[in-house]
Write a protein that holds these residues in place. Structure first.
Motif, PDB file in Angstrom:
ATOM      1  N   ALA A 252      -3.925  14.292   6.281  1.00 53.73           N
ATOM      2  CA  ALA A 252      -3.103  14.439   5.078  1.00 53.73           C
ATOM      3  C   ALA A 252      -1.631  14.483   5.473  1.00 53.73           C
ATOM      4  O   ALA A 252      -0.776  13.837   4.847  1.00 53.73           O
ATOM      5  CB  ALA A 252      -3.489  15.700   4.320  1.00 53.73           C
ATOM      6  N   TYR A 253      -1.339  15.257   6.512  1.00 56.38           N
ATOM      7  CA  TYR A 253       0.030  15.322   7.039  1.00 56.38           C
ATOM      8  C   TYR A 253       0.515  13.927   7.428  1.00 56.38           C
ATOM      9  O   TYR A 253       1.628  13.518   7.091  1.00 56.38           O
ATOM     10  CB  TYR A 253       0.072  16.259   8.251  1.00 56.38           C
ATOM     11  CG  TYR A 253       1.401  16.268   8.980  1.00 56.38           C
ATOM     12  CD1 TYR A 253       2.403  17.149   8.607  1.00 56.38           C
ATOM     13  CD2 TYR A 253       1.660  15.375  10.026  1.00 56.38           C
ATOM     14  CE1 TYR A 253       3.629  17.155   9.266  1.00 56.38           C
ATOM     15  CE2 TYR A 253       2.881  15.366  10.677  1.00 56.38           C
ATOM     16  CZ  TYR A 253       3.852  16.264  10.300  1.00 56.38           C
ATOM     17  OH  TYR A 253       5.065  16.254  10.944  1.00 56.38           O
ATOM     18  N   LYS A 254      -0.334  13.183   8.145  1.00 56.31           N
ATOM     19  CA  LYS A 254       0.062  11.845   8.599  1.00 56.31           C
ATOM     20  C   LYS A 254       0.293  10.903   7.426  1.00 56.31           C
ATOM     21  O   LYS A 254       1.255  10.123   7.431  1.00 56.31           O
ATOM     22  CB  LYS A 254      -1.013  11.274   9.526  1.00 56.31           C
ATOM     23  CG  LYS A 254      -1.096  11.934  10.885  1.00 56.31           C
ATOM     24  CD  LYS A 254      -2.189  11.284  11.729  1.00 56.31           C
ATOM     25  CE  LYS A 254      -2.286  11.930  13.101  1.00 56.31           C
ATOM     26  NZ  LYS A 254      -3.363  11.319  13.916  1.00 56.31           N
ATOM     27  N   ALA A 255      -0.594  10.954   6.433  1.00 52.18           N
ATOM     28  CA  ALA A 255      -0.454  10.058   5.278  1.00 52.18           C
ATOM     29  C   ALA A 255       0.868  10.300   4.557  1.00 52.18           C
ATOM     30  O   ALA A 255       1.587   9.357   4.201  1.00 52.18           O
ATOM     31  CB  ALA A 255      -1.631  10.249   4.323  1.00 52.18           C
ATOM     32  N   TRP A 256       1.199  11.557   4.326  1.00 50.87           N
ATOM     33  CA  TRP A 256       2.458  11.866   3.642  1.00 50.87           C
ATOM     34  C   TRP A 256       3.660  11.572   4.538  1.00 50.87           C
ATOM     35  O   TRP A 256       4.723  11.185   4.047  1.00 50.87           O
ATOM     36  CB  TRP A 256       2.451  13.327   3.192  1.00 50.87           C
ATOM     37  CG  TRP A 256       1.616  13.540   1.961  1.00 50.87           C
ATOM     38  CD1 TRP A 256       1.497  12.691   0.894  1.00 50.87           C
ATOM     39  CD2 TRP A 256       0.798  14.673   1.643  1.00 50.87           C
ATOM     40  NE1 TRP A 256       0.659  13.222  -0.056  1.00 50.87           N
ATOM     41  CE2 TRP A 256       0.217  14.449   0.373  1.00 50.87           C
ATOM     42  CE3 TRP A 256       0.511  15.867   2.315  1.00 50.87           C
ATOM     43  CZ2 TRP A 256      -0.638  15.347  -0.252  1.00 50.87           C
ATOM     44  CZ3 TRP A 256      -0.342  16.786   1.697  1.00 50.87           C
ATOM     45  CH2 TRP A 256      -0.908  16.531   0.435  1.00 50.87           C
TER      46      TRP A 256
ATOM     47  N   HIS B 250       0.814  -1.210   0.000  1.00 50.37           N
ATOM     48  CA  HIS B 250       0.000   0.000   0.000  1.00 50.37           C
ATOM     49  C   HIS B 250       0.853   1.267   0.000  1.00 50.37           C
ATOM     50  O   HIS B 250       0.315   2.369   0.195  1.00 50.37           O
ATOM     51  CB  HIS B 250      -0.917   0.024   1.229  1.00 50.37           C
ATOM     52  CG  HIS B 250      -1.998  -1.013   1.205  1.00 50.37           C
ATOM     53  ND1 HIS B 250      -1.812  -2.277   1.690  1.00 50.37           N
ATOM     54  CD2 HIS B 250      -3.273  -0.961   0.733  1.00 50.37           C
ATOM     55  CE1 HIS B 250      -2.928  -2.974   1.543  1.00 50.37           C
ATOM     56  NE2 HIS B 250      -3.828  -2.216   0.957  1.00 50.37           N
ATOM     57  N   PHE B 251       2.137   1.115  -0.234  1.00 51.29           N
ATOM     58  CA  PHE B 251       3.063   2.241  -0.111  1.00 51.29           C
ATOM     59  C   PHE B 251       2.637   3.438  -0.943  1.00 51.29           C
ATOM     60  O   PHE B 251       2.478   4.562  -0.431  1.00 51.29           O
ATOM     61  CB  PHE B 251       4.475   1.788  -0.503  1.00 51.29           C
ATOM     62  CG  PHE B 251       5.482   2.891  -0.568  1.00 51.29           C
ATOM     63  CD1 PHE B 251       5.786   3.646   0.552  1.00 51.29           C
ATOM     64  CD2 PHE B 251       6.150   3.181  -1.758  1.00 51.29           C
ATOM     65  CE1 PHE B 251       6.725   4.668   0.497  1.00 51.29           C
ATOM     66  CE2 PHE B 251       7.085   4.197  -1.819  1.00 51.29           C
ATOM     67  CZ  PHE B 251       7.374   4.940  -0.688  1.00 51.29           C
ATOM     68  N   SER B 252       2.421   3.245  -2.227  1.00 56.59           N
ATOM     69  CA  SER B 252       2.071   4.369  -3.103  1.00 56.59           C
ATOM     70  C   SER B 252       0.697   4.943  -2.768  1.00 56.59           C
ATOM     71  O   SER B 252       0.412   6.109  -3.073  1.00 56.59           O
ATOM     72  CB  SER B 252       2.114   3.939  -4.572  1.00 56.59           C
ATOM     73  OG  SER B 252       1.171   2.911  -4.821  1.00 56.59           O
ATOM     74  N   ASP B 253      -0.150   4.122  -2.141  1.00 55.18           N
ATOM     75  CA  ASP B 253      -1.489   4.604  -1.780  1.00 55.18           C
ATOM     76  C   ASP B 253      -1.425   5.773  -0.803  1.00 55.18           C
ATOM     77  O   ASP B 253      -2.327   6.621  -0.784  1.00 55.18           O
ATOM     78  CB  ASP B 253      -2.311   3.473  -1.156  1.00 55.18           C
ATOM     79  CG  ASP B 253      -2.600   2.343  -2.143  1.00 55.18           C
ATOM     80  OD1 ASP B 253      -2.529   2.604  -3.359  1.00 55.18           O
ATOM     81  OD2 ASP B 253      -2.882   1.219  -1.699  1.00 55.18           O
ATOM     82  N   TYR B 254      -0.371   5.805   0.017  1.00 53.72           N
ATOM     83  CA  TYR B 254      -0.265   6.878   1.013  1.00 53.72           C
ATOM     84  C   TYR B 254      -0.049   8.235   0.344  1.00 53.72           C
ATOM     85  O   TYR B 254      -0.519   9.264   0.850  1.00 53.72           O
ATOM     86  CB  TYR B 254       0.862   6.580   2.003  1.00 53.72           C
ATOM     87  CG  TYR B 254       0.461   5.551   3.027  1.00 53.72           C
ATOM     88  CD1 TYR B 254      -0.283   5.906   4.150  1.00 53.72           C
ATOM     89  CD2 TYR B 254       0.786   4.216   2.861  1.00 53.72           C
ATOM     90  CE1 TYR B 254      -0.675   4.956   5.079  1.00 53.72           C
ATOM     91  CE2 TYR B 254       0.389   3.251   3.788  1.00 53.72           C
ATOM     92  CZ  TYR B 254      -0.341   3.639   4.893  1.00 53.72           C
ATOM     93  OH  TYR B 254      -0.745   2.701   5.812  1.00 53.72           O
ATOM     94  N   SER B 255       0.637   8.243  -0.774  1.00 51.20           N
ATOM     95  CA  SER B 255       0.830   9.495  -1.503  1.00 51.20           C
ATOM     96  C   SER B 255      -0.511  10.006  -2.035  1.00 51.20           C
ATOM     97  O   SER B 255      -0.859  11.182  -1.880  1.00 51.20           O
ATOM     98  CB  SER B 255       1.801   9.283  -2.656  1.00 51.20           C
ATOM     99  OG  SER B 255       1.894  10.447  -3.461  1.00 51.20           O
ATOM    100  N   ASN B 256      -1.279   9.106  -2.647  1.00 53.56           N
ATOM    101  CA  ASN B 256      -2.588   9.492  -3.188  1.00 53.56           C
ATOM    102  C   ASN B 256      -3.561   9.859  -2.078  1.00 53.56           C
ATOM    103  O   ASN B 256      -4.341  10.803  -2.208  1.00 53.56           O
ATOM    104  CB  ASN B 256      -3.156   8.336  -4.017  1.00 53.56           C
ATOM    105  CG  ASN B 256      -2.285   7.973  -5.197  1.00 53.56           C
ATOM    106  OD1 ASN B 256      -1.619   8.838  -5.777  1.00 53.56           O
ATOM    107  ND2 ASN B 256      -2.248   6.702  -5.562  1.00 53.56           N
ATOM    108  N   ALA B 257      -3.495   9.102  -0.979  1.00 52.96           N
ATOM    109  CA  ALA B 257      -4.402   9.376   0.134  1.00 52.96           C
ATOM    110  C   ALA B 257      -4.143  10.760   0.720  1.00 52.96           C
ATOM    111  O   ALA B 257      -5.077  11.477   1.107  1.00 52.96           O
ATOM    112  CB  ALA B 257      -4.242   8.313   1.213  1.00 52.96           C
ATOM    113  N   GLY B 258      -2.870  11.142   0.794  1.00 49.39           N
ATOM    114  CA  GLY B 258      -2.535  12.467   1.306  1.00 49.39           C
ATOM    115  C   GLY B 258      -3.198  13.554   0.476  1.00 49.39           C
ATOM    116  O   GLY B 258      -3.746  14.521   1.025  1.00 49.39           O
ATOM    117  N   ALA B 259      -3.169  13.391  -0.843  1.00 46.38           N
ATOM    118  CA  ALA B 259      -3.790  14.383  -1.730  1.00 46.38           C
ATOM    119  C   ALA B 259      -5.301  14.419  -1.537  1.00 46.38           C
ATOM    120  O   ALA B 259      -5.906  15.498  -1.480  1.00 46.38           O
ATOM    121  CB  ALA B 259      -3.446  14.069  -3.182  1.00 46.38           C
ATOM    122  N   ASP B 260      -5.923  13.231  -1.424  1.00 43.24           N
ATOM    123  CA  ASP B 260      -7.380  13.183  -1.230  1.00 43.24           C
ATOM    124  C   ASP B 260      -7.776  13.815   0.102  1.00 43.24           C
ATOM    125  O   ASP B 260      -8.771  14.544   0.189  1.00 43.24           O
ATOM    126  CB  ASP B 260      -7.871  11.728  -1.279  1.00 43.24           C
ATOM    127  CG  ASP B 260      -7.792  11.138  -2.686  1.00 43.24           C
ATOM    128  OD1 ASP B 260      -7.812  11.918  -3.660  1.00 43.24           O
ATOM    129  OD2 ASP B 260      -7.713   9.900  -2.805  1.00 43.24           O
TER     130      ASP B 260
END
Length: 412
Positions: free
Chosen positions: A153-157, A133-143
């Protein structure tokens, strides 16, 4: 009697331990049945603080798995455009929650046995889930950022940058050739800083800006934002360091960095150091109007009257180089006013003598100041200090029409 008491105590302990084991079993059953992560968390919450289970990695693996499982389910719905309302925000929150539980489980799972050998039961699955799920955290931060959930968002990134720091996860990412380059990490850390800034967590924002810089992110906006945050935090040493680093990169297009450096030494009462820096800057770039504005400010801060008197020439030079520089124009006009005020203090008291003194010495200065300050007002009508000086100037000139005009402008 004592034996009975001990037996009862042992029985009570065994019952308590059994109850906590049942909590784990109930939570695990709910997780495997596909219950929502919040329901699984509600079931297992007593285990977080119970001495029998709080150091058991399974206590955190179960809600972690439930979080990732629900995320994967929602991801499938998203691919078919069937995501419920606020689904993106929920997905991001689940990713953050899943990581936080797994982060608690990992150190508890990696414990030495009696022979000192590290034994793990859940670590491999945890690492696989995080890497998967590594790359998902980048997308989740944006969402999450777009949903204005800046804290998550801060935590996700932050998690995106943290996962590669886990040795086994970093090794897997490199083996799979999915490890991003530093440029990507720098951009993510910069976005992370913006999220912290939006949530008014300035300490985290500054830390993330500095982290982005370590990854090689050195765009002008990073220095500008980081300096602004550092200034708000009154972290003068960081502001100085950032300004010194930005100066050779962007100093020619923005004199703000020079201003910050000089201001640091001015505030720390190192006026000689401040003069050295601005004089060197002027020698290297003598056409930079803002440098002369800064020099004028330093002159005004001197305790030596002879040095202080040089301020007006510095502001005049700045205005000549850049007639649209509102600071240069305003300060030059202000200095002319101050000259007139000083002469007014020395004016004669006899009416006839004062009339001649006013006509030959004061009136020309006030008229010159009025023209320059009106120019400053045109450039920057938001500078109320300009109007305050103009009010006094027109009063001294006995110009009722312009005095009323200024008062009208001041009322807006």
């Amino acid at each position: 009697m004592k034996k009975i008491t001990l037996f009862v105590l042992a029985l009570a302990t065994a019952v308590a331990a059994s109850a906590q084991a049942n909590v784990l079993k109930d939570a695990e059953r709910a997780m495997k049945e596909g219950k929502a992560a919040k329901d699984v968390v509600a079931i297992i919450t007593p285990a977080f603080t119970n001495p029998e289970t709080q150091n058991n990695p399974q206590t955190y693996v179960i809600p972690g798995k439930a979080s990732f499982s629900q995320y994967d389910h929602l991801l499938g719905l998203k691919q078919f455009n069937k995501l419920p309302e606020n689904g993106d925000k929920l997905m991001g929150s689940l990713l953050v929650q899943g990581y936080e539980y797994f982060a608690k489980a990992l150190p508890l799972d990696s414990v030495p046995d009696a022979k000192g050998k590290i034994k793990t039961k859940y670590s491999k699955d945890i690492i696989n889930a995080l890497v998967g799920h590594f790359s998902d955290y980048s997308n989740a931060g944006a969402d999450l950022y777009n949903a204005k959930d800046y804290a998550n968002a801060y935590k996700a990134w932050d998690i995106f940058c943290a996962i590669p720091e886990i040795p086994a996860a970093g090794e897997a990412l490199r083996k799979n050739k999915t490890m991003p380059n530093d440029t990507i990490f720098g951009e993510i850390a910069f976005n992370q800083a913006l999220a912290a800034w939006q949530s008014e967590n300035l300490e985290n924002a500054l830390a993330a800006f500095l982290k982005a810089k370590k990854f090689g992110y050195n765009k002008k906006q990073l220095y500008d934002y980081a300096i602004s945050v550092g200034t708000s935090l009154k972290n003068n040493d960081v502001v100085l360091a950032l300004s010194q680093e930005a100066l050779p990169l962007y100093g020619k297009e923005d004199p703000m960095y020079m201003s910050q450096i000089v201001n640091y030494y001015l505030q720390s009462k190192q006026l000689d150091k401040a003069f050295d820096i601005i004089n060197q800057a002027i020698a290297q770039d003598p056409s930079n109007a803002q440098y002369y504005v800064i020099q004028g400010v330093l002159y005004e801060n001197s305790d030596d009257p002879a040095v202080k008197a040089k301020a007006i020439e510095a502001y005049k030079k700045a205005m000549e180089l850049d007639p649209k520089n509102d600071q240069a124009v305003y300060n030059y006009g202000r200095q002319i006013c101050e000259q007139a005020y000083a002469l007014a203090d020395e004016s004669p008291t006899r009416a006839d003598e004062y009339a001649e003194y006013f006509a030959t010495k004061l009136k020309p200065l006030f008229e010159q100041a009025a023209a320059i300050l009106e120019q400053a007002y045109t450039i920057n009508p938001d500078n109320m200090d300009v109007l305050k000086y103009l009010e006094n100037v027109y009063y001294n000139l006995n110009d009722e029409k312009m005095l009323n005009d200024v008062k009208k402008r001041m009322s807006y």
